[in-house]
Design a protein around this motif. Structure first.
Motif, short mmCIF file in Angstrom:
data_model
loop_
_atom_site.label_atom_id
_atom_site.label_comp_id
_atom_site.label_asym_id
_atom_site.label_seq_id
_atom_site.Cartn_x
_atom_site.Cartn_y
_atom_site.Cartn_z
N TRP A 1 3.22 56.39 24.59
CA TRP A 1 3.13 57.40 23.53
C TRP A 1 3.88 58.67 23.91
O TRP A 1 4.54 59.29 23.08
CB TRP A 1 1.66 57.71 23.27
N LEU A 2 3.80 59.06 25.18
CA LEU A 2 4.53 60.24 25.64
C LEU A 2 6.04 60.05 25.52
O LEU A 2 6.77 60.97 25.14
CB LEU A 2 4.17 60.55 27.09
N ALA A 3 6.51 58.85 25.83
CA ALA A 3 7.96 58.59 25.75
C ALA A 3 8.45 58.66 24.31
O ALA A 3 9.57 59.13 24.05
CB ALA A 3 8.27 57.24 26.36
N ARG A 4 7.65 58.22 23.36
CA ARG A 4 8.05 58.29 21.95
C ARG A 4 7.95 59.71 21.40
O ARG A 4 8.65 60.07 20.46
CB ARG A 4 7.16 57.37 21.10
N ARG A 5 7.09 60.49 21.97
CA ARG A 5 6.86 61.83 21.44
C ARG A 5 8.04 62.76 21.67
O ARG A 5 8.37 63.57 20.83
CB ARG A 5 5.60 62.41 22.08
N GLY A 6 8.72 62.66 22.83
CA GLY A 6 9.85 63.53 23.12
C GLY A 6 9.43 64.98 23.23
O GLY A 6 9.79 65.82 22.41
#
Length: 347
Positions: free
Chosen positions: A107-112
């Motif tokens: 989720w952190l990687a998708r959030r940017g």
């Protein structure tokens, strides 16, 4: 079965700690012999060891709220294991620990994640040159000359000033700043510029060196220069440049201009139309601005001659100021010229 925890873990591909955890749960559930384990089916064994029922076929487990995990992780001494236990209290048939931990970094990687900048009114003015260059057409020969498009924008209000200049050299760079401050009716606390040669002589992430004349101009106006960090586009006036490209340059890209004055009149008109409320009267082209642009275009040869003489006079004034400065008769900070050396104050 007469095997150690390490041997059992090696045969199942798990850790000795996991084997010890299962045996402790089995002992607490009263399962001390292998015969007792074989009499139970998978669902009964799951309830005996973990106190939860297995997930029904075709029913997906409830996904964890990653935003909640991210907020709780900022608290001291909060770990993913504690959050997983709290998640299981609400959703007993939820994800196991490994799957739970894999959801959060995904989720952190998708959030940017980026840092949100908060601009205070009157604090910063962002300046830059647009990459797209307007053109001037010579009325006699038809030669096309590219000119630079200077952009200045206030951080809090996004109030924008734009003008065309002959080049990105020092006199044009300094003059654009002076006209931008006159347009805004004040001077910001800091000027954020890109690391171009007219403003920064030595680009550096930590200690950039500002060009001497540019620094003296900032000292004269009572402000400071903050060069943007290399490879940090959010520090620069990219948003203002995009506004100029879409709302100002797009309106005039099909028009032909024969002088810099006519081009700047049209740029100012387009910027004013963009920054004012879009009512019916502002949607119409103001006849005064168009008439002024046509008159300026008709006076192109006279205007070009005036600009050449003005540049020559400005260059001679700069040379004279440099000679006075070397002689100690000119103060760069106040602009005062002393007629005799005895009038120069001793600081």
């Amino acid at each position: 079965m007469g095997r150690t925890h390490r041997q059992t873990a090696a045969s199942n591909g798990t850790s000795p700690g996991a084997v010890g955890n299962v045996l402790a749960r089995a002992k607490a559930a009263g399962l001390t012999t292998w015969e007792q384990v074989t009499q139970l089916d998978d669902e009964a064994l799951q309830r005996a060891l973990y106190g939860t029922s297995v997930v029904e076929p075709g029913v997906a487990p409830v996904e964890p709220d990653c935003a909640w995990i991210h907020r709780e992780r900022h608290r001291p001494h909060v770990t993913l294991e504690l959050l997983h236990l709290e998640y299981l209290r609400q959703h007993p048939n939820g994800l196991r620990y490994t799957a739970f931990c894999n959801r959060y970094p995904a989720w952190l990687a998708r959030r940017g994640l980026v840092m949100r900048q908060v601009h205070v009114a009157g604090e910063k003015m962002f300046v830059d040159y647009a990459g797209k260059k307007p053109t001037l057409v010579d009325s006699a020969s038809g030669a096309v000359t590219e000119v630079e498009l200077f952009v200045a924008v206030l951080g809090a209000s996004s109030y924008t000033y734009a003008e065309a200049t002959r080049s990105q050299r020092g006199p044009d760079w300094i003059g654009s700043h002076c006209r931008a401050c006159a347009f805004f009716g004040g001077v910001p606390r800091a000027v954020v510029c890109d690391e171009l040669k007219s403003g920064v002589t030595r680009a550096c992430r930590y200690e950039p060196q500002v060009q001497r004349t540019y620094e003296e101009m900032a000292s004269h106006y009572g402000t400071t220069v903050l060069p943007a960090r290399p490879k940090h586009p959010r520090d620069k006036a990219k948003v203002a440049v995009q506004v100029v490209k879409r709302w100002i340059f797009a309106r005039i890209h099909n028009e032909v201009f024969h002088s810099l004055a006519a081009l700047n009149v049209r740029i100012a008109d387009a910027a004013r139309r963009h920054q004012q409320p879009c009512d019916e009267t502002l949607r119409r082209e103001p006849e005064g601005a168009l008439r002024e642009a046509r008159e300026a275009s008709a006076r192109a040869p006279v205007r070009q001659a005036y600009e050449r003489s003005h540049r020559t006079a400005r260059a001679s004034a700069w040379a004279q100021a440099a000679r006075l400065a070397r002689a100690g008769l000119f103060c760069r900070h106040t602009g005062h010229v002393f007629r005799r050396r005895s009038q120069v104050p001793h600081l």
